[in-house]
Design a protein around this motif. Structure first.
Motif, PDB file in Angstrom:
ATOM      1  N   LEU A   1       0.820  -1.200   0.000  1.00  0.00           N
ATOM      2  CA  LEU A   1       0.000   0.000   0.000  1.00  0.00           C
ATOM      3  C   LEU A   1       0.856   1.252   0.000  1.00  0.00           C
ATOM      4  O   LEU A   1       1.973   1.261   0.525  1.00  0.00           O
ATOM      5  N   GLU A   2       0.301   2.317  -0.538  1.00  0.00           N
ATOM      6  CA  GLU A   2       0.961   3.617  -0.501  1.00  0.00           C
ATOM      7  C   GLU A   2       0.360   4.422   0.629  1.00  0.00           C
ATOM      8  O   GLU A   2      -0.855   4.496   0.772  1.00  0.00           O
ATOM      9  N   GLY A   3       1.211   5.001   1.465  1.00  0.00           N
ATOM     10  CA  GLY A   3       0.747   5.831   2.566  1.00  0.00           C
ATOM     11  C   GLY A   3       1.551   5.566   3.821  1.00  0.00           C
ATOM     12  O   GLY A   3       2.326   4.619   3.883  1.00  0.00           O
ATOM     13  N   PRO A   4       1.352   6.404   4.832  1.00  0.00           N
ATOM     14  CA  PRO A   4       2.047   6.187   6.096  1.00  0.00           C
ATOM     15  C   PRO A   4       1.699   4.812   6.666  1.00  0.00           C
ATOM     16  O   PRO A   4       0.548   4.365   6.575  1.00  0.00           O
ATOM     17  N   ALA A   5       2.679   4.143   7.249  1.00  0.00           N
ATOM     18  CA  ALA A   5       2.505   2.761   7.702  1.00  0.00           C
ATOM     19  C   ALA A   5       1.331   2.600   8.657  1.00  0.00           C
ATOM     20  O   ALA A   5       0.520   1.683   8.502  1.00  0.00           O
ATOM     21  N   ALA A   6       1.228   3.462   9.649  1.00  0.00           N
ATOM     22  CA  ALA A   6       0.152   3.322  10.641  1.00  0.00           C
ATOM     23  C   ALA A   6      -1.217   3.411   9.979  1.00  0.00           C
ATOM     24  O   ALA A   6      -2.096   2.582  10.237  1.00  0.00           O
ATOM     25  N   GLU A   7      -1.402   4.391   9.118  1.00  0.00           N
ATOM     26  CA  GLU A   7      -2.692   4.563   8.460  1.00  0.00           C
ATOM     27  C   GLU A   7      -3.000   3.383   7.536  1.00  0.00           C
ATOM     28  O   GLU A   7      -4.131   2.923   7.457  1.00  0.00           O
ATOM     29  N   ALA A   8      -1.984   2.878   6.861  1.00  0.00           N
ATOM     30  CA  ALA A   8      -2.181   1.726   5.970  1.00  0.00           C
ATOM     31  C   ALA A   8      -2.591   0.494   6.765  1.00  0.00           C
ATOM     32  O   ALA A   8      -3.545  -0.208   6.404  1.00  0.00           O
ATOM     33  N   ILE A   9      -1.895   0.235   7.858  1.00  0.00           N
ATOM     34  CA  ILE A   9      -2.205  -0.930   8.689  1.00  0.00           C
ATOM     35  C   ILE A   9      -3.598  -0.804   9.279  1.00  0.00           C
ATOM     36  O   ILE A   9      -4.402  -1.746   9.222  1.00  0.00           O
TER      37      ILE A   9
END
Length: 111
Positions: free
Chosen positions: A57-65
């Motif tokens: 996924l593209e995006g900050p890790a926390a938000e993606a998770i």
């Protein structure tokens, strides 16, 4: 247990001001790097009795998770932590700290 395991890796968003062809080239490079990280993780996991799924996924890790957990209804999050320390974590904001604070399920952090 025949549990489903979902392995997620995320890469930082690519700024659109790069313009073409640099934008697509950067996206491709980051996607390839994420794929390499995913391949190493899958090799370390090896064979499991349940189903294994992956997401890049593209995006900050926390938000993606957190987005994956919200969409898929996972029962447990297991994620690594870089161990940046208290001061650095406070100044920069830790991705694992964000997940622990906002996750709707238990989170297991691994150093």
């Amino acid at each position: 247990m025949q549990a489903e395991l979902r392995v997620v890796t995320a890469f930082d968003p690519v700024p659109t001001y790069l313009g073409e062809p640099n934008l697509q080239k950067t996206i491709d490079e980051r996607f390839d790097q994420a794929g390499q990280i995913l391949a190493v993780a899958l090799e370390q996991i090896g064979e499991i009795p349940g189903e294994l799924k992956t997401d890049v996924l593209e995006g900050p890790a926390a938000e993606a998770i957190l987005g994956v957990v919200e969409a898929r209804g996972n029962d447990l999050i297991i994620m690594g932590t870089r161990g940046l320390g208290r001061l650095t974590g406070l100044l920069l904001g830790s991705q694992s700290q964000k997940v622990v604070s906002h996750a709707p399920c238990p989170v297991l952090l691994v150093r």
